[in-house]
Design an enzyme around this catalytic site. Structure first.
Site, PDB file in Angstrom:
ATOM      1  N   TYR A   1       0.858  -1.187   0.000  1.00 22.13           N
ATOM      2  CA  TYR A   1       0.000   0.000   0.000  1.00 22.13           C
ATOM      3  C   TYR A   1       0.900   1.247   0.000  1.00 22.13           C
ATOM      4  O   TYR A   1       1.743   1.399   0.879  1.00 22.13           O
ATOM      5  CB  TYR A   1      -0.900   0.017   1.236  1.00 22.13           C
ATOM      6  CG  TYR A   1      -2.029  -0.995   1.145  1.00 22.13           C
ATOM      7  CD1 TYR A   1      -3.306  -0.576   0.794  1.00 22.13           C
ATOM      8  CD2 TYR A   1      -1.806  -2.346   1.374  1.00 22.13           C
ATOM      9  CE1 TYR A   1      -4.344  -1.502   0.685  1.00 22.13           C
ATOM     10  CE2 TYR A   1      -2.827  -3.265   1.265  1.00 22.13           C
ATOM     11  CZ  TYR A   1      -4.092  -2.844   0.927  1.00 22.13           C
ATOM     12  OH  TYR A   1      -5.111  -3.747   0.806  1.00 22.13           O
TER      13      TYR A   1
ATOM     14  N   CYS B   1      11.376   0.388  14.217  1.00 23.86           N
ATOM     15  CA  CYS B   1      12.112  -0.771  13.678  1.00 23.86           C
ATOM     16  C   CYS B   1      12.633  -0.592  12.255  1.00 23.86           C
ATOM     17  O   CYS B   1      13.842  -0.655  12.037  1.00 23.86           O
ATOM     18  CB  CYS B   1      11.227  -2.012  13.757  1.00 23.86           C
ATOM     19  SG  CYS B   1      10.928  -2.503  15.462  1.00 23.86           S
TER      20      CYS B   1
HETATM   21  P1  NAD Z   1      11.556   0.333  24.029  1.00 20.70           P
HETATM   22  O1  NAD Z   1      12.433   1.492  23.832  1.00 20.70           O
HETATM   23  O2  NAD Z   1      10.071   0.508  23.967  1.00 20.70           O
HETATM   24  O3  NAD Z   1      11.887  -0.350  25.437  1.00 20.70           O
HETATM   25  C1  NAD Z   1      13.168  -0.671  25.875  1.00 20.70           C
HETATM   26  C2  NAD Z   1      13.163  -0.718  27.399  1.00 20.70           C
HETATM   27  O4  NAD Z   1      14.420  -1.210  27.863  1.00 20.70           O
HETATM   28  C3  NAD Z   1      12.958   0.646  28.060  1.00 20.70           C
HETATM   29  O5  NAD Z   1      11.863   0.583  28.958  1.00 20.70           O
HETATM   30  C4  NAD Z   1      14.280   0.890  28.802  1.00 20.70           C
HETATM   31  O6  NAD Z   1      14.120   1.619  30.013  1.00 20.70           O
HETATM   32  C5  NAD Z   1      14.731  -0.537  29.067  1.00 20.70           C
HETATM   33  N1  NAD Z   1      16.165  -0.662  29.378  1.00 20.70           N
HETATM   34  C6  NAD Z   1      17.221  -0.086  28.764  1.00 20.70           C
HETATM   35  N2  NAD Z   1      18.382  -0.460  29.359  1.00 20.70           N
HETATM   36  C7  NAD Z   1      18.039  -1.298  30.355  1.00 20.70           C
HETATM   37  C8  NAD Z   1      18.790  -2.022  31.315  1.00 20.70           C
HETATM   38  N3  NAD Z   1      20.114  -1.967  31.364  1.00 20.70           N
HETATM   39  N4  NAD Z   1      18.112  -2.786  32.196  1.00 20.70           N
HETATM   40  C9  NAD Z   1      16.780  -2.859  32.166  1.00 20.70           C
HETATM   41  N5  NAD Z   1      16.010  -2.202  31.264  1.00 20.70           N
HETATM   42  C10 NAD Z   1      16.638  -1.424  30.377  1.00 20.70           C
HETATM   43  O7  NAD Z   1      12.029  -0.750  22.974  1.00 20.70           O
HETATM   44  P2  NAD Z   1      11.141  -1.807  22.168  1.00 20.70           P
HETATM   45  O8  NAD Z   1      10.358  -1.116  21.106  1.00 20.70           O
HETATM   46  O9  NAD Z   1      10.435  -2.703  23.122  1.00 20.70           O
HETATM   47  O10 NAD Z   1      12.292  -2.620  21.423  1.00 20.70           O
HETATM   48  C11 NAD Z   1      13.181  -3.472  22.131  1.00 20.70           C
HETATM   49  C12 NAD Z   1      13.972  -4.279  21.118  1.00 20.70           C
HETATM   50  O11 NAD Z   1      13.090  -5.125  20.368  1.00 20.70           O
HETATM   51  C13 NAD Z   1      14.712  -3.438  20.082  1.00 20.70           C
HETATM   52  O12 NAD Z   1      15.906  -4.071  19.751  1.00 20.70           O
HETATM   53  C14 NAD Z   1      13.775  -3.458  18.894  1.00 20.70           C
HETATM   54  O13 NAD Z   1      14.450  -3.286  17.682  1.00 20.70           O
HETATM   55  C15 NAD Z   1      13.186  -4.844  18.979  1.00 20.70           C
HETATM   56  N6  NAD Z   1      11.870  -4.990  18.381  1.00 20.70           N
HETATM   57  C16 NAD Z   1      10.939  -4.009  18.524  1.00 20.70           C
HETATM   58  C17 NAD Z   1       9.679  -4.195  17.985  1.00 20.70           C
HETATM   59  C18 NAD Z   1       8.633  -3.117  18.108  1.00 20.70           C
HETATM   60  O14 NAD Z   1       7.628  -3.201  17.389  1.00 20.70           O
HETATM   61  N7  NAD Z   1       8.793  -2.146  18.969  1.00 20.70           N
HETATM   62  C19 NAD Z   1       9.353  -5.373  17.279  1.00 20.70           C
HETATM   63  C20 NAD Z   1      10.321  -6.358  17.178  1.00 20.70           C
HETATM   64  C21 NAD Z   1      11.587  -6.161  17.734  1.00 20.70           C
END
Ligand code: NAD
Length: 444
Positions: free
Chosen positions: A257, A266
């Site tokens: 789309y 991401c």
């Molecule tokens: P986010 O930013 O929403 O959350 C990350 C969390 O990790 C935050 O709450 C932060 O405070 C915490 N954090 C950081 N350092 C820390 C530590 N040392 N100890 C404990 N907590 C800590 O990130 P997200 O969107 O959930 O993404 C997380 C990972 O998953 C990334 O690598 C992302 O690429 C991947 N991912 C994301 C999605 C998505 O749709 N958001 C989908 C698939 C994969």
């Protein structure tokens, strides 16, 4: 069985909550005390459909808990999932500082066998770095604690994350030991009763799979956006072209789309990171470089149409914007096209009044008072010179155009998601611009 999930963002919180739904104990850890306090008070820091119900249910059952103390969380844990952010570094490569700092903390505190699973999206080789950091910390403690590393990339989509996690198309797991495979198989068994596969592979292939998947999806989007722009020039209708190609089973109808470019936390960072990884290995990923360039350009397409309609100088003009999040059903505005469009409009002297069904708080946090915020979609249109549709929230699909024509100063719509039909706009005498289809210009 007990597991720990580190990071309570979109991935960690959804994964932890859904794992607890299978009856196991889950401790979610985050360094953000404010988030943990909210969660311990029953408040969910993110918007994700369906999350609240299973969150409350499992907290009440006593099997889902939240803490900032990683050390205490580890007792009796059989697996620990690292689900922290991997934002882009200055050069676009994935910044691993959060992942490796969690690995360090694990090494400083673990005292029994567990599987250390990387769920964050990370470049090939990261699980080995996680392993090395843990070994380094154990060595400092003069301890030999056995452990395994595993890679388990997450494929959930924001907006349908709970559903995706509970009913995954597939689970990908990279392992290097039978014991780790056994633990991961056991953990995921309840999610695979519908017959969807769990694919075990080596760790490098698993890490690569996630980047390849997101890059393929981003490629489909940029390809279609580029075709859409050409459709406009040659007088074709991208809506018809989309149907024409999407019915070919080899191509498929999803992710073709056209719109205002991909955003979110991401696709932009993962495409960039894969390009950087390839560069490091002396291989130039030409297709993905083009995907990025096309996407960058696409985020400006609506503003170019606005300028072609109103002229270069937008001083004094007010635009209503519907949708701020990077896609519907999420409050996530990371890399959202709305941010680029707003920036360009403000620079050209215009003002913006925005409405989004769930992203208003997030928008206020990011944009402050640089724009105005409306109470609802119609409120945004009062005395606006035109309406810009940026995110295709379902409630924007069938507005009352009679009300809109009374509220708007000029009957003009810039539709970045092709949710209205040019013929209907023509009948209602709206100026109407969309993506990859003919523009309707009644008056200028
Ligand atoms: P986010 O930013 O929403 O959350 C990350 C969390 O990790 C935050 O709450 C932060 O405070 C915490 N954090 C950081 N350092 C820390 C530590 N040392 N100890 C404990 N907590 C800590 O990130 P997200 O969107 O959930 O993404 C997380 C990972 O998953 C990334 O690598 C992302 O690429 C991947 N991912 C994301 C999605 C998505 O749709 N958001 C989908 C698939 C994969």
């Amino acid at each position: 069985m007990k597991i720990v999930v580190v990071g309570t963002g979109y991935v960690g919180l959804v994964s932890g909550t859904c794992f607890s739904q299978t009856g196991i104990d889950v401790v979610c850890v985050d360094i953000d005390k404010h988030k943990i306090d909210m969660l311990n008070n029953g408040q969910i820091p993110i918007y994700e459909p369906g999350l609240e119900d299973i969150f409350k249910y499992n907290v009440e059952k006593g099997r889902l808990s939240f803490t900032t103390n990683l050390k205490d969380s580890l007792s009796d844990a059989e697996a620990i999932f690292i689900a922290v952010g991997t934002p882009p570094d200055e050069d676009g490569s994935a910044d691993l500082k959060y992942v490796l700092s969690v690995a360090r903390e694990i090494g400083q505190n673990m005292d029994h066998y567990m599987v250390v699973v990387t769920k964050s999206t990370v470049p090939v080789g990261t699980s080995q770095k996680v392993k090395a950091v843990i070994l380094e910390e154990l060595k400092k403690r003069n301890l030999e604690v056995p452990f395994d590393v595993a890679s388990n990339p997450e494929f959930l989509k924001e907006g349908s994350a709970v559903d995706d996690f509970l009913k995954p198309d597939r689970i990908v797991v990279g392992v290097e030991s039978h014991e780790a495979e056994k633990t991961m198989r056991q953990l995921y068994k309840p999610f695979l009763l519908n017959g969807h596969p769990i694919l075990f592979m080596d760790i490098s292939s698993s890490e690569m799979t996630k980047y390849a998947a997101n890059s393929m999806l981003a490629t489909k989007i940029s390809f279609m956006n580029d075709i859409a722009n050409l459709c406009e020039l040659v007088g074709a209708d991208v809506g018809m072209v989309r149907k024409g190609i999407g019915s070919d089973a080899r191509i498929g109808s999803k992710f073709i789309y056209p719109g205002t470019g991909y955003g979110g936390s991401c696709f932009p960072k993962d495409v960039q990171a894969l390009v950087r990884t390839a560069d490091e290995y002396g291989h130039s990923l030409e297709i993905l470089k083009a995907v990025e360039a096309v996407n960058y350009r696409q985020k400006e397409v609506l503003v170019k149409k606005i300028i072609s309609h109103f002229g270069e100088n937008l001083k004094g003009l007010k635009f209503a914007m519907w949708g701020l999040s990077f896609k519907p059903k999420t409050d996530d505005m990371r890399e959202a096209p709305s941010l680029v469009i707003i920036d360009l409009l403000l620079k050209a002297g215009a003002s913006v009044v925005a409405f989004d069904p769930v992203a208003m708080d997030e928008a206020r946090r990011i944009l402050g008072d640089s724009i105005s915020y409306a109470n609802d979609e119609y409120d945004a249109c009062i005395d606006a010179d035109a309406l810009i549709v940026v995110t295709e929230w379902p409630e924007f699909r069938m507005p009352n155009f009679r009300i809109l024509e009374k509220l708007l100063k000029t009957k003009t719509i810039f539709d970045g998601r092709n949710i209205y039909e040019p013929e209907e706009m023509q009948d209602m005498k709206f100026n109407y611009y969309s993506i990859g289809r003919k523009s309707i210009i009644i008056s200028q």
